[in-house]
Design an enzyme around this catalytic site. Structure first.
Site, PDB file in Angstrom:
ATOM      1  NE  ARG A 243      -4.322  -1.288   0.143  1.00 40.23           N
ATOM      2  CZ  ARG A 243      -4.521  -2.305  -0.671  1.00 40.23           C
ATOM      3  NH1 ARG A 243      -3.568  -2.660  -1.520  1.00 40.23           N
ATOM      4  NH2 ARG A 243      -5.649  -2.982  -0.639  1.00 40.23           N
ATOM      5  CD  GLU A 272      -2.845   3.564  -5.166  1.00 38.99           C
ATOM      6  OE1 GLU A 272      -1.802   2.951  -4.918  1.00 38.99           O
ATOM      7  OE2 GLU A 272      -3.963   2.998  -5.307  1.00 38.99           O
ATOM      8  CG  HIS A 291      -3.056  -0.373  -6.495  1.00 43.42           C
ATOM      9  ND1 HIS A 291      -3.450   0.237  -5.321  1.00 43.42           N
ATOM     10  CD2 HIS A 291      -3.022  -1.703  -6.217  1.00 43.42           C
ATOM     11  CE1 HIS A 291      -3.648  -0.675  -4.376  1.00 43.42           C
ATOM     12  NE2 HIS A 291      -3.392  -1.856  -4.920  1.00 43.42           N
TER      13      HIS A 291
END
Length: 337
Positions: A243, A272, A291
């Site tokens: 993360r 993000e 991601h």
């Protein structure tokens, strides 16, 4: 089981054109098991709302799920994550309300470990530098981007859960020394894999590659900060597939700008998506992916099966395979739809 059991899919399952973001996510399995499903209405803000009609929620993104939100939804008994991460979900609060939370480590394990290995190898082989040299016609510069072999190097893994241990399995045949840092409950797993568990400062100092596969919790936030980065070797690389919040990004920016580490491979950032002026976007020695590096066909099929298995099991009163807050199962809500 009747069709009264309703599963809500968080709206980020859909693309703007209405197609399903991941493709086939196993919704036919829910239907075949006698369950209904629908896409939830658009959400506003970071905390999920509108849970009242649902017996279960299949969460595709990272909306926060709070105790207060589920307390107003007496039918709800299950939140299933389409993936492994669970930051933003109040596990203890949902357990107190009798709502079990599950994730899908079995579907994520190999694809995410391979993503970490991909970044390790791409950094070590100077993949982006060589790519730019070729596409820009600078063939005479190809000797300027000599990589480092991985055999004999040390990889330090922060977070030795299912993904971290899988990464160690992939690395060891390559002649790599693996170190790990994790909570005491993971030490037996590391010992069984022949991996030495070390303090965080030692992992930083001895690793040629530091790989983050940990979950984001209050205690792990910014586990890689200025002090950790100062302890790393100037020739070392940082890889994060966990993360974004595990890394103090301004501190990482400073370390890269000052040449205190060799580079980074980041599949995750905080926030993000990043702001257009995020400094990490401008470094030639940083590989960034959105991601999504592990989003392969086997990732989607594995996660979909694991998530729908969990939903079907809870709907039928069975124990799911991967409860994150198993205390919820001790006083679960009414299981008769």
């Amino acid at each position: 089981m009747t069709t009264d059991y309703l599963v809500g899919l968080t709206p980020d399952v859909l693309r703007p054109d209405g197609s399903v973001f991941f493709g086939d996510v196993g919704l036919d399995r829910l239907t075949d098991a006698g369950l209904r499903w629908e896409v939830m209405p658009a959400q506003h803000g970071h905390v999920i709302s509108g849970l009242e009609p649902y017996d279960a929620v299949l969460s595709f993104g990272h909306l926060h799920v709070t105790r207060e939100a589920v307390a107003t939804a007496p039918r709800l008994r299950h939140v299933a994550r389409f993936g492994a991460g669970y930051d933003g979900i109040d596990l203890d609060g949902l357990a107190a309300e009798g709502v079990v939370v599950t994730n899908t480590p079995d579907g994520v394990r190999r694809p995410l470990a391979l993503s970490a290995l991909t970044l390790v190898l791409a950094l070590g082989h100077r993949l982006l530098d060589n790519h730019r040299a070729a596409t820009e016609g600078r063939w005479s510069a190809r000797g300027d981007y000599r990589g480092i072999g991985i055999a004999g190097r040390t990889v330090g893994i922060i977070g030795f859960g299912s993904v971290g241990s899988e990464l160690a399995t992939l690395l060891q045949p390559l002649g790599v020394r693996v170190l790990a840092y994790d909570r005491p409950s993971a030490h037996d797993r590391a010992a069984a894999a022949g991996v030495e568990v070390v303090p965080l400062d030692r992992l930083a100092a001895e690793s040629d590659y530091v790989v983050l596969t940990a979950a984001l919790t209050p205690s792990s936030r910014h586990i890689v900060g200025a002090e950790f980065l100062r302890a790393m070797r100037p020739s070392a690389y940082l890889v994060n597939v966990g993360r974004g919040g595990l890394v103090d990004q301004p501190a990482l920016t400073d370390a890269l700008r000052d040449g205190r580490i060799a580079g980074a491979g980041l599949d995750v950032l905080d926030p993000e998506p990043p702001a257009p002026d995020e400094p990490l976007l401008a470094f030639d020695n940083v590989i960034l992916t959105p991601h999504a590096l592990c989003w392969t066909d086997d990732f989607v099929s594995g996660v979909a099966r694991s998530a729908t298995d969990a939903i079907i099991d809870v709907a039928h009163g069975r124990r799911p395979a991967h409860p994150l807050n198993p205390a919820a199962l001790e006083h679960r809500r009414n299981t008769t739809p």
